[in-house]
Design an enzyme around this catalytic site. Sequence first.
Site, PDB file in Angstrom:
ATOM      1  N   CYS A 645     -27.015  47.883  16.664  1.00  6.93           N
ATOM      2  CA  CYS A 645     -28.008  48.396  17.348  1.00  6.93           C
ATOM      3  C   CYS A 645     -29.242  48.841  16.618  1.00  6.93           C
ATOM      4  O   CYS A 645     -29.697  50.082  16.817  1.00  6.93           O
ATOM      5  CB  CYS A 645     -27.525  49.609  18.223  1.00  6.93           C
ATOM      6  SG  CYS A 645     -26.923  48.576  19.841  1.00  6.93           S
ATOM      7  N   HIS A 696     -36.500  48.463  24.390  1.00  6.61           N
ATOM      8  CA  HIS A 696     -36.382  49.780  25.271  1.00  6.61           C
ATOM      9  C   HIS A 696     -37.669  50.088  26.121  1.00  6.61           C
ATOM     10  O   HIS A 696     -37.448  51.214  26.704  1.00  6.61           O
ATOM     11  CB  HIS A 696     -36.464  50.695  24.066  1.00  6.61           C
ATOM     12  CG  HIS A 696     -35.224  50.228  23.127  1.00  6.61           C
ATOM     13  ND1 HIS A 696     -35.163  49.549  22.258  1.00  6.61           N
ATOM     14  CD2 HIS A 696     -33.923  51.088  23.295  1.00  6.61           C
ATOM     15  CE1 HIS A 696     -33.825  49.498  21.509  1.00  6.61           C
ATOM     16  NE2 HIS A 696     -33.087  50.411  22.130  1.00  6.61           N
TER      17      HIS A 696
HETATM   18  N1  GLN Z   1     -22.999  43.415  24.507  1.00  4.85           N
HETATM   19  C1  GLN Z   1     -23.669  44.556  24.979  1.00  4.85           C
HETATM   20  C2  GLN Z   1     -24.862  44.710  25.627  1.00  4.85           C
HETATM   21  O1  GLN Z   1     -25.639  43.687  25.793  1.00  4.85           O
HETATM   22  C3  GLN Z   1     -24.114  45.494  23.437  1.00  4.85           C
HETATM   23  C4  GLN Z   1     -24.644  47.007  23.805  1.00  4.85           C
HETATM   24  C5  GLN Z   1     -25.190  47.559  22.384  1.00  4.85           C
HETATM   25  O2  GLN Z   1     -25.306  47.102  21.620  1.00  4.85           O
HETATM   26  N2  GLN Z   1     -25.341  48.740  22.613  1.00  4.85           N
HETATM   27  O3  GLN Z   1     -24.931  45.400  26.561  1.00  4.85           O
HETATM   28 ZN    ZN Z   2     -27.594  46.799  20.680  1.00  2.71          ZN
END
Ligand code: GLN
Ligand code: ZN
Length: 758
Positions: A645, A696
């Site tokens: 992330c 976001h």
């Molecule tokens: N597979 C998760 C989602 O799509 C990954 C979430 C994340 O990276 N925080 O929600």
């Molecule tokens: Zn993510």
Amino acid sequence: MASFVIGFPRIGEKRELKFTLENYWSGKSDFSEVERVAKKLRKRHWLYQKEAGIDLISVNDFSLYDNMLDTAIMLGAIPKRFQGLQDEELYFSMARGNDTAVAMEMTKWFNTNYHYIVPELSPQDTYKLNANKIINEYKEAKELGITPKVNIIGPITFLALSKRIDRGDTYELLGKILPIYEELLSEIAKLDDEVFVQIDEPHFVRDLEAKELSLIKPTYEKLAKVSNNLKIIVATYFEHSNEANKILLSTPIYGLALDFVHGKENINSIEAMAKSEKVLFAGIVDGRNIWINDIKKSVELLNEIATKIDKEKIYVGSSCSLLHVPYSLEYEEKLSSEIKSWLSFAKEKLLEIKIIEEIFRNGLENLNDELTALLEANTQANITRKSAPIIHDKTVQERLKSNFKLEREDKFEERIKIQHQMLQYPILPTTTIGSFPQTQEIRKARRDFKKGEISKEEYEAIIKAYIDDCIAFQEEAGLDVLVHGEPERNDMVEYFGEQLKGFAFTQNGWVQSYGSRCVKPPIIYGDVSRPKAMTVDWITYAQSKTKKIVKGMLTGPVTILNWSFVRDDIERSEVSKQIALAIADEVSDLQEAGIKIIQVDEAAFKEGYPLRKSKIPEYEKWAVRDFKICVAPAKAQTQIHTHMCYSEFNDIIKTIEAMDADVISIETARSGNELLKVFAKVGYKQEVGPGVYDIHSPRIPSVQEMVEQIEKLLEVLPITQLWVNPDCGLKTRKWEEVKPSLKNMVQAAKIVRERHTI
Ligand code: GLN
Ligand code: ZN
């Protein structure tokens, strides 16, 4: 008598502050209500500490949003876009933004899950003291008859964690903010005959540069000389601070607060402390984890320290602020009493500090009946924890000693050829990160099912209907690799924790994450194993609905670890390995069931990094090892994806490469192609899916802008290496946003693909 805590949580044991703030923000109540609740909470928290017998009690550890933000306000460090605003309007605009000004950035507080507001400084700033909050809280505390210790964030840490809008060196501003700190201290000095001031400098636990070290002495000589009725304690936590300790001891401060739980090496500063005759605030009760203290061991440690430092010069307390643990066990009705006997939240920790301090000071014989009973319970619980069958699982331990697979059989170069043949995806394949919008309906279904208000059949029908729609939409949009949408998951760690052995969940174990946001981390108390498949039914159901490939979604061991309270009776790396083996079983089952692509998310891989460089190689070694263990069952033709992330990969690119995933998706939309460059620089071979739009924000990105973004990525990496996907999961978005966004994304990929194949 001398005990202390570094700080106490403030959100309220029923999250009172959260709800009050949110009501105020949504216009349901006015600010006086926030002030009333805040005052009530401060009082309650001070009295808890007083009643537990803590001698030095923090003031100004309270905050309506964040202490770094409070410090910026105290200094008058107000970014231009907020100037003109006042009081609470100013404060919450800085934290959360308003109609015309975006919020200040937020980032993680060291290696915790707490986030602070990043102050924005400029060489043009003129700083001006605003000491109201501190003075008022001091007076409030005094009225309750407690001995306050004023907490402030130190100037060096403040600057280290701030950013300059002109990208200059924040330390250049030390000369401007130091006089404000001096002025603040002289205001505080007027409050009493004698005042304890705890100046937090957690930045000192990092590897400091020579230039940073050179700032310590002049800064603390100045601060310590402001007034001789101030007792200045410099506090560090989360690691050791030996380099800074040495310098601080040569300044006229009163004492040092050191973390002996997460910075055991601080013991090496003891001799020098003894010589300097400073007072030691010994942090021995873990402020970051929820396990009971081993009281006898703690007393032994203190006795060892006391062979060098006078007993009268040792205070006993928490390793860091208790902000990082939940309030109290008293609301936990569902945890087994056995597990509960091994746990200690903030209020319970106060009593541990008290008992340790009493025994250390007056000996076991003089302990009163109440504390004796608590000590006995503690001793007993520490014994059962060593042998309890629910913690120690022979099968898990034998498996760990066995010859399990450590990595995949084939090298990436061979695997990817086979995968391209088998999977037949186009160049610039499109996919998503896993989750789709979490609708009211599925949230309700999960809740109702948990409470037993709907049957398993009813619940499954709702989830299946969601998956049907999700698959149908992805086909219609023309995505290449589909997902089931994760409607059955509340949270990417909790979902797996609930199905694994060795995990427990609290009802009220909330910990502040940022502002009014709290999280309830799972507790890993025992050996971890997987009783049965966790995701196979849902993924195979989704796969049965389409001819396209559906990607199976799992959470990786390091992320599960970093977002949980982890047992402290064995090494973290051991716990991680156990989780890796459990996930490996799931990978194996998904593959058996015909799933061709499996994604193992390591969203929190980077946040587990140690604060000290010397400890990083060890972490990387086992973190990579465990990712590889969990995907080891994947055959050459099964494609392994991972997702992280963030986009700052410069320092860790070699480690990411070593994880050996076939495809990694990352967050890059907000930074163009800048952050991808390091992949090209190191000759990264595996495939990469840099996010082409920011999830976001509710904004729907146009085809054109995503075409441009993909073209930018192509300046850095060859077309054969790139995937096209959003930055992260879509669960926080609405369908009305997701549908057009993904359609545009597929369109954009198509346009670029055609352009580059002609
Ligand atoms: N597979 C998760 C989602 O799509 C990954 C979430 C994340 O990276 N925080 O929600
Ligand atoms: Zn993510």
